[in-house]
Scaffold this active site. Structure first.
Site, PDB file in Angstrom:
ATOM      1  N   SER A   1      -0.041   9.401  -3.196  1.00  0.00           N
ATOM      2  CA  SER A   1      -1.325   9.138  -3.861  1.00  0.00           C
ATOM      3  C   SER A   1      -2.185  10.369  -4.123  1.00  0.00           C
ATOM      4  O   SER A   1      -3.386  10.229  -4.379  1.00  0.00           O
ATOM      5  CB  SER A   1      -2.136   8.143  -3.017  1.00  0.00           C
ATOM      6  OG  SER A   1      -2.377   8.669  -1.727  1.00  0.00           O
TER       7      SER A   1
ATOM      8  N   TYR B   1     -18.002  21.305  -7.909  1.00  0.00           N
ATOM      9  CA  TYR B   1     -17.246  21.739  -9.092  1.00  0.00           C
ATOM     10  C   TYR B   1     -18.010  21.391 -10.376  1.00  0.00           C
ATOM     11  O   TYR B   1     -17.815  20.356 -10.976  1.00  0.00           O
ATOM     12  CB  TYR B   1     -15.868  21.088  -9.103  1.00  0.00           C
ATOM     13  CG  TYR B   1     -14.967  21.616  -8.019  1.00  0.00           C
ATOM     14  CD1 TYR B   1     -14.186  22.752  -8.223  1.00  0.00           C
ATOM     15  CD2 TYR B   1     -14.918  20.994  -6.777  1.00  0.00           C
ATOM     16  CE1 TYR B   1     -13.368  23.257  -7.218  1.00  0.00           C
ATOM     17  CE2 TYR B   1     -14.101  21.484  -5.767  1.00  0.00           C
ATOM     18  CZ  TYR B   1     -13.335  22.616  -5.988  1.00  0.00           C
ATOM     19  OH  TYR B   1     -12.529  23.101  -4.985  1.00  0.00           O
TER      20      TYR B   1
ATOM     21  N   TYR C   1       0.362  10.394 -11.005  1.00  0.00           N
ATOM     22  CA  TYR C   1      -0.043   9.374 -10.029  1.00  0.00           C
ATOM     23  C   TYR C   1      -0.522   8.115 -10.736  1.00  0.00           C
ATOM     24  O   TYR C   1      -0.034   7.008 -10.494  1.00  0.00           O
ATOM     25  CB  TYR C   1      -1.139   9.921  -9.109  1.00  0.00           C
ATOM     26  CG  TYR C   1      -1.824   8.845  -8.306  1.00  0.00           C
ATOM     27  CD1 TYR C   1      -1.109   8.053  -7.414  1.00  0.00           C
ATOM     28  CD2 TYR C   1      -3.192   8.606  -8.449  1.00  0.00           C
ATOM     29  CE1 TYR C   1      -1.737   7.051  -6.682  1.00  0.00           C
ATOM     30  CE2 TYR C   1      -3.832   7.621  -7.721  1.00  0.00           C
ATOM     31  CZ  TYR C   1      -3.094   6.845  -6.836  1.00  0.00           C
ATOM     32  OH  TYR C   1      -3.723   5.852  -6.128  1.00  0.00           O
TER      33      TYR C   1
ATOM     34  N   PHE D   1       0.811  -1.216   0.000  1.00  0.00           N
ATOM     35  CA  PHE D   1       0.000   0.000   0.000  1.00  0.00           C
ATOM     36  C   PHE D   1       0.843   1.264   0.000  1.00  0.00           C
ATOM     37  O   PHE D   1       0.301   2.360  -0.137  1.00  0.00           O
ATOM     38  CB  PHE D   1      -0.909   0.039   1.237  1.00  0.00           C
ATOM     39  CG  PHE D   1      -1.885  -1.091   1.312  1.00  0.00           C
ATOM     40  CD1 PHE D   1      -3.128  -0.991   0.725  1.00  0.00           C
ATOM     41  CD2 PHE D   1      -1.549  -2.263   1.968  1.00  0.00           C
ATOM     42  CE1 PHE D   1      -4.034  -2.039   0.784  1.00  0.00           C
ATOM     43  CE2 PHE D   1      -2.440  -3.317   2.039  1.00  0.00           C
ATOM     44  CZ  PHE D   1      -3.687  -3.210   1.440  1.00  0.00           C
ATOM     45  N   ALA D   2       2.157   1.129   0.211  1.00  0.00           N
ATOM     46  CA  ALA D   2       3.013   2.306   0.381  1.00  0.00           C
ATOM     47  C   ALA D   2       3.165   3.044  -0.941  1.00  0.00           C
ATOM     48  O   ALA D   2       3.797   2.544  -1.868  1.00  0.00           O
ATOM     49  CB  ALA D   2       4.377   1.888   0.915  1.00  0.00           C
TER      50      ALA D   2
ATOM     51  N   LYS E   1       1.357   4.253 -11.062  1.00  0.00           N
ATOM     52  CA  LYS E   1       0.684   3.011 -10.663  1.00  0.00           C
ATOM     53  C   LYS E   1       0.603   2.034 -11.840  1.00  0.00           C
ATOM     54  O   LYS E   1       0.765   0.818 -11.675  1.00  0.00           O
ATOM     55  CB  LYS E   1      -0.716   3.327 -10.132  1.00  0.00           C
ATOM     56  CG  LYS E   1      -0.740   3.953  -8.760  1.00  0.00           C
ATOM     57  CD  LYS E   1      -0.489   2.920  -7.667  1.00  0.00           C
ATOM     58  CE  LYS E   1      -0.884   3.435  -6.309  1.00  0.00           C
ATOM     59  NZ  LYS E   1      -0.870   2.415  -5.259  1.00  0.00           N
TER      60      LYS E   1
ATOM     61  N   HIS F   1     -10.794  14.345  -0.104  1.00  0.00           N
ATOM     62  CA  HIS F   1     -11.825  13.397  -0.504  1.00  0.00           C
ATOM     63  C   HIS F   1     -13.209  13.922  -0.142  1.00  0.00           C
ATOM     64  O   HIS F   1     -13.399  14.544   0.924  1.00  0.00           O
ATOM     65  CB  HIS F   1     -11.581  12.041   0.149  1.00  0.00           C
ATOM     66  CG  HIS F   1     -10.305  11.402  -0.305  1.00  0.00           C
ATOM     67  ND1 HIS F   1      -9.703  10.362   0.364  1.00  0.00           N
ATOM     68  CD2 HIS F   1      -9.509  11.657  -1.376  1.00  0.00           C
ATOM     69  CE1 HIS F   1      -8.599  10.003  -0.265  1.00  0.00           C
ATOM     70  NE2 HIS F   1      -8.468  10.780  -1.327  1.00  0.00           N
TER      71      HIS F   1
END
Length: 328
Positions: A73, A207, A137, A69-70, A141, A188
């Protein structure tokens, strides 16, 4: 199994760690605490403070698997500082894979992202759709997914990548700990709207309200963090030597920004003022992932798909206050 969880002091990693412990696994968490909290690591897990590049100092032949998970992000930050994302996400994972290879650890579950797809040509998005990330990002990934595919073919790694969009909610572990979401700064939607309900923000910014959706606001796929954790445990038992399985995770339907805001009003009983502002560049109208493969191959099905349940759990955690045990 004996497993290493990289990034296990973060929001998602800590919830997955709690589920692993409750399933009887032995867990070591590796986290540099740059975005996570030491107190967020569930009781019962061993903890090592360090970067992903330090995995070689932790792993040995006694480990059965790694759950990874590191990663950095934040989409906006990745645009402003792409080098950080290539160093942390790609170069860091390269060193992790090398350490696993050297120690003979042959099973990996990678927490990927549906940001690898970019702006979809159609929805819901399937694993066979084109990958065209629109920011560093998502690009990093995707690069890691390609790296894992090569590792499985060359060295017999068994790997599963899980791609998903928005995670929310909170989880009360069997030990009594409640693990939820807290970022600084927060970006978020659900926790931001909850901050308005708490009086910590004056209003929520919407937005754009002229998208081709039923109420004109963007539609996104939300998944409960406990359902996400369960998918990672199922993935730990899936896959075969030399195979890299990629699965999307999601509820299969999306919720608009205004649906989220209205659900927060109903769950909390508090007013949530909103302000419509111009669209953000690059925001697609609808992002929803198809989880058919995860259902078919992993046997995964979300048990908390209702938006009100997700918001209710997130609200319960938000009311615990800033000084409670938490994970970022």
């Amino acid at each position: 199994m004996k497993v290493l969880v990289t990034g296990g002091a973060g929001y998602i990693g800590s919830v997955v760690t709690a589920h692993l412990l409750e399933a009887g696994h032995r867990v070591t968490v590796l986290d540099d605490l740059s975005t996570g909290f030491r107190e967020g690591v569930p009781a019962g897990a061993d903890f090592v403070e360090g970067r992903i590049q330090d995995a070689g100092k932790v792993l040995d032949s006694s480990y059965d698997a790694v759950l990874h998970f590191a990663a950095s992000s934040q989409v906006g930050e990745s645009v402003a500082d792409p080098g950080k994302y290539w160093r942390n996400n790609v170069a860091g994972t390269m060193e992790l894979l090398a350490a696993m290879r050297e120690c003979g650890v042959r099973r990996l579950v990678f927490s990927s992202t549906a940001a690898t797809y970019g702006e979809p040509a159609s929805v819901p998005i399937t694993e066979d759709d084109a990958t065209a990330p629109t920011n560093p990002y998502g690009a990093t990934k995707l690069a890691v997914d390609h790296m894992i595919t090569g590792e499985t073919a060359a060295h017999g790694l068994s790997a599963v990548s899980l791609r998903y969009f928005n995670v929310a909610g909170a989880y009360r572990a069997l030990s009594g700990e409640m693990i939820g979401e807290r970022h600084d700064p927060e970006s978020h939607l659900i926790p931001l709207v909850l901050q308005v309900a708490q009086g910590r923000r004056e209003a929520i910014s919407v937005y754009g309200d002229d998208y081709p959706t039923p109420d004109g606001t963007c539609v996104r796929d939300y998944i409960h963090v406990a359902d996400l954790a369960q998918a990672h445990l199922l993935a730990l038992a899936a896959g075969a030597e030399g195979e890299h399985l990629i699965c999307n995770l999601g509820n299969g339907e999306g919720f608009s920004v205004r649906q989220v805001v209205e659900t927060v009003r109903q769950v909390t009983g508090h007013p949530v003022p909103e302000v419509t502002v111009p669209r953000r560049g690059g925001d697609p109208a609808v992002l929803v992932a198809s989880a058919d493969r995860a259902r078919r191959v992993l046997g995964w099905r979300p048990s908390r798909p209702d938006l009100a349940d997700i918001v209710r759990d997130a609200w319960a955690f938000a009311q615990r206050g800033e000084n409670q045990e938490t994970a970022k």
